[in-house]
Write a protein that holds these residues in place. Sequence first.
Motif, PDB file in Angstrom:
ATOM      1  N   PRO A 139      -1.729   6.545  -5.382  1.00 23.25           N
ATOM      2  CA  PRO A 139      -3.134   6.588  -4.975  1.00 23.25           C
ATOM      3  C   PRO A 139      -4.101   6.130  -6.059  1.00 23.25           C
ATOM      4  O   PRO A 139      -5.040   5.384  -5.777  1.00 23.25           O
ATOM      5  CB  PRO A 139      -3.344   8.061  -4.631  1.00 23.25           C
ATOM      6  CG  PRO A 139      -2.010   8.569  -4.260  1.00 23.25           C
ATOM      7  CD  PRO A 139      -1.026   7.781  -5.046  1.00 23.25           C
ATOM      8  N   ARG A 140      -3.857   6.513  -7.296  1.00 25.74           N
ATOM      9  CA  ARG A 140      -4.789   6.135  -8.372  1.00 25.74           C
ATOM     10  C   ARG A 140      -4.903   4.634  -8.528  1.00 25.74           C
ATOM     11  O   ARG A 140      -5.956   4.108  -8.860  1.00 25.74           O
ATOM     12  CB  ARG A 140      -4.294   6.731  -9.700  1.00 25.74           C
ATOM     13  CG  ARG A 140      -4.854   8.073 -10.021  1.00 25.74           C
ATOM     14  CD  ARG A 140      -4.535   8.456 -11.453  1.00 25.74           C
ATOM     15  NE  ARG A 140      -5.631   8.143 -12.349  1.00 25.74           N
ATOM     16  CZ  ARG A 140      -6.740   8.865 -12.419  1.00 25.74           C
ATOM     17  NH1 ARG A 140      -6.899   9.906 -11.632  1.00 25.74           N
ATOM     18  NH2 ARG A 140      -7.697   8.542 -13.252  1.00 25.74           N
ATOM     19  N   PRO A 176       0.782  -1.242   0.000  1.00 21.34           N
ATOM     20  CA  PRO A 176       0.000   0.000   0.000  1.00 21.34           C
ATOM     21  C   PRO A 176       0.812   1.290   0.000  1.00 21.34           C
ATOM     22  O   PRO A 176       0.536   2.183  -0.795  1.00 21.34           O
ATOM     23  CB  PRO A 176      -0.852  -0.120   1.256  1.00 21.34           C
ATOM     24  CG  PRO A 176      -0.554  -1.414   1.872  1.00 21.34           C
ATOM     25  CD  PRO A 176       0.371  -2.171   1.022  1.00 21.34           C
ATOM     26  N   LEU A 219      -4.004   2.506  -6.042  1.00 26.95           N
ATOM     27  CA  LEU A 219      -4.356   1.908  -4.758  1.00 26.95           C
ATOM     28  C   LEU A 219      -5.860   1.755  -4.580  1.00 26.95           C
ATOM     29  O   LEU A 219      -6.330   0.775  -4.002  1.00 26.95           O
ATOM     30  CB  LEU A 219      -3.786   2.769  -3.625  1.00 26.95           C
ATOM     31  CG  LEU A 219      -3.890   2.139  -2.243  1.00 26.95           C
ATOM     32  CD1 LEU A 219      -2.899   1.014  -2.106  1.00 26.95           C
ATOM     33  CD2 LEU A 219      -3.672   3.167  -1.168  1.00 26.95           C
ATOM     34  N   ILE A 220      -6.632   2.738  -5.089  1.00 28.20           N
ATOM     35  CA  ILE A 220      -8.074   2.656  -4.836  1.00 28.20           C
ATOM     36  C   ILE A 220      -8.716   1.471  -5.545  1.00 28.20           C
ATOM     37  O   ILE A 220      -9.856   1.131  -5.276  1.00 28.20           O
ATOM     38  CB  ILE A 220      -8.805   3.961  -5.215  1.00 28.20           C
ATOM     39  CG1 ILE A 220      -8.538   4.322  -6.673  1.00 28.20           C
ATOM     40  CG2 ILE A 220      -8.423   5.089  -4.303  1.00 28.20           C
ATOM     41  CD1 ILE A 220      -9.425   5.452  -7.145  1.00 28.20           C
ATOM     42  N   THR A 258       2.297   2.256  -3.331  1.00 29.58           N
ATOM     43  CA  THR A 258       1.430   2.270  -4.504  1.00 29.58           C
ATOM     44  C   THR A 258       0.882   3.671  -4.705  1.00 29.58           C
ATOM     45  O   THR A 258       0.511   4.337  -3.743  1.00 29.58           O
ATOM     46  CB  THR A 258       0.265   1.285  -4.294  1.00 29.58           C
ATOM     47  OG1 THR A 258       0.806   0.044  -3.866  1.00 29.58           O
ATOM     48  CG2 THR A 258      -0.513   1.075  -5.569  1.00 29.58           C
TER      49      THR A 258
END
Lengths: 582, 387
Positions: A401-402, A396, A404-405, A399
């Motif tokens: 953010p784009r 996590p 990760l979600i 990674t």
Amino acid sequence: MIRFEDVSVTYDDAAAPTVAGVDLTVPEGELVLLVGPSGVGKSTLLGTVSGLVPHFTGGTLRGRVTVAGRDTRTHKPRELADVVGTVGQDPLSHFVTDTVEDELAYGMESLGLAPDVMRRRVEETLDLLGLADLRERPIATLSGGQQQRVAIGSVLTPHPEVLVLDEPTSALDPAAAEEVLAVLQRLVHDLGTTVLLAEHRLERVVQYADQVLLLPSPGAAPVLGTPADVMAVAPVYPPVVGLGRLAGWEPLPLTVRDARRRAGDLRSQLAVAGSCSAGAMGVPPVRAEPGASGSVGTTSVARPLESRASRWPTWLRRRHSAQERQAEGTSVAVTENLAVRRARVEALRRVDLQVTAGETLALMGRNGAGKSTLLNTLVGMLEPSTGSVRLGRATPHRTAPRELIRHVGLVPQEPRDLLHADTVAAECASADHDAGAAPGTCRALVGELLPGIADDIHPRDLSEGQRLTLALAVVLTAKPPLLLLDEPTRGLDYAAKARLVQHLRGLADAGHAIVLATHDVELAAELAHRVVILADGEVVADGPTADVVVSSPSFAPQVTKILAPQKWLTVAQVRAALDGAA
Amino acid sequence: MLMSSARAGLRAPEANRSNALHPGAWWVWALGLGTAASRTTNPLLLGLLVGVAGYVVAARRSEAPWARSYGAFVKLGLFVLGIRLVFAVFLGSPIPGSHTLFTLPDVDLPEWAQGVRIGGRVTAETLVFALYDGLKLATLLICMGAANALANPARLLKSLPGALYEAGVAVVVALTFAPQLIADLQRLRAARRLRGRPDRGIRGLLQVGLPVLEGALERSVALAAAMDARGYGRTAAVPPLVRHTTSALTLGGLIGVCAGTYGLLAAEGAGFGLPVLLVGVGAALGGLWLGGRRSVRTRYRPDVWGVRAWLVSGSGAAVAALMIRFASTDPAGLHPGVVPLVAPTLPLWPAACVLLGLLPAFVAPSPAAALSPRGPRSPRSPRKEAR
């Protein structure tokens, strides 16, 4: 002590009165509990007592409210400060000074009490509320329960005759809530203080109330009566009352103790029903089958203790179920020997956790045990100091953010943190954009979870439960296999909670893994297949919900306590078992 | 003081609410050091002053949030020093010098900007002068930082006269709100990550600005309601005569102060300037005092100005006074020459008097060790507590 004479309150921009037809008297020295669904005007009614409604909030108050003989029409809140003490929902926005002792003295300073009187009362209040060890501590460093006690103490020092509290325990863990309620109990019994209290979590407070004031719906006249009478008709009620209604007990029991005394028959009935349904279904009763929970409403967790697994030693069973878990599902998140340090505090230590698809896991433990830290580590907001976190193949905190979600979604404690736009429609559009989903994906989800929400409404104007659901829809737009929720039921009434449970069950059925950090034992009982209890940053218990919560006095739901040693968790399970047997 | 056991009696007690040093004493001490710093450009003396302030902070600051501000002030001081040097390099200075270090290309400016020079020769003298000057400013800032770290701002405001109380509360509330605002900002910025947006960078900061301000506004409204319900702003009934006198005194006093100041500064009327100013100040103070009678509030455990407060403030004042004196008797030692360049030397007596500023590290109550339980502690010298 408090007299309402035909009181109604209409806010300036509202068409209909928020509360109407309030005509009653709260006698001296009683603890009166104000109950009702969200948005019926509980806070408004509490505000009329301290004079904040309408002096501070605006709006029109018709009728008359008198507190200790003072009319709130002619007395401003500050002129009622010596007879009414008010504590709002968020203790942090109540504090004016920075240390405990100064905070306790602040109200008295404003009233101009003599220094020696102030000193004496501060010492008394420190003892009364068990705050003596914290007297010089900065308020910001206290735990939630301690802050709530300081907030209560700060309005107690001027010796008010009336204490008005708005949801004093909703943010607290079970132990801290008991702490606060014990203090209120003591005030009512020893000092004869009149307490008017609004609370959603009735299972915690209803047994302390002398009378219950029910606001059934917005603008409807309130009902005042003994707790048992009001609970028999109230649209909101704790599980103990639900079980009492189901079993037809008369008068209704309000405490676990009363209910246990009457539950003998029910227990033997259930022992029969439970064993025959277990035999009939013939499912190996090891742990909840993730798929079964949503459709039936009862789970195999509810099977009484004659299960194969529970006869095995704990360590063996743990390993067994872990192997099974790996075999039956893909693990969505794995932590190995995870430790997180924040400044000098070790917030998490040696956490080994595995979450599989379709599984709902409840993280419990007292405030500050590391629940939120664990969730934040899973979404990469915090970096592990040792050990590893893996979501499938992703790490996590490394990674983007784009990306990760698509692996994990977190609905934070304050869902508003996620919502930035002015309208629901704009929020949905930006969620689609963020997630790279087809336009309209999020809006469709919102329509499904929250039918009938207008596009142009501001997220701020939604109720607590609606906002949570909107945040949930926003997070789900990216279709993360792992969904995390931090304290989802804070401020939700029973109806909103039931809707949330329904949504989450549906998601688990669809294969989402869900991790809830919660203080709400009833929610965990209803939803979770597995419970992990954290203490001091370490995992102290990890197992099927029924096994873990039954053995714990503070994390056991009311139904479990009443029907122990049988392992029932919720009223719905009991009802289903009885229906099955009949 | 208990002198029964000499050793224990001489050591400063552990700080608690009752023996807390008056925050004003810390400010007098720090202002004293600051005044001393403003009287010298000797880098050795300035360094010594910084060392004294830093040592006292290390020995006596608590774990409270404001105590961490010292680091920020040190950084600010270094920043100011850096800026001063950069300006000296690029804009030059009127200091004549012969040791050219390097030459920057000259920028030709239009006629109206005559007198401003960009680029050109950079001499060692220019740099040394800028360094001394910047160091003086940095030392002043660090002294202010020491006062900020040592004195509890909330308690300082509690010592304000009654009539200014409400203004004081507003400042206290602002002081507690600022950290909350920063925490909100960090939380919301982190929450951007949950929406799949980058959680770093300026743009993220700007986008969460509005929600943060909204949250702060809501919190302030909630706080205002809580304060109102707790009796903030209750006033005592004051006879109309007193009320009118208060207004007259305050207004008249302020007008007097304005007129007096004008008189002092303007060429004409220097004769009546001072008396009018004094009368104005007196009237304004009287107005404040009378105005305090409208407020019913009392004070809970105010800090007392005791022997230790006298010693702490006295040490600062002594450093300032002695430095001012040395500045006139020994100007060469306190202002080492720049043209021609000479190596600064440490003047013995001024250095000794700067060391007087260390007194608070021994007489001020020492903060309780955060981790050790209360009770008899093993005897430790303050040096060990220094972090």
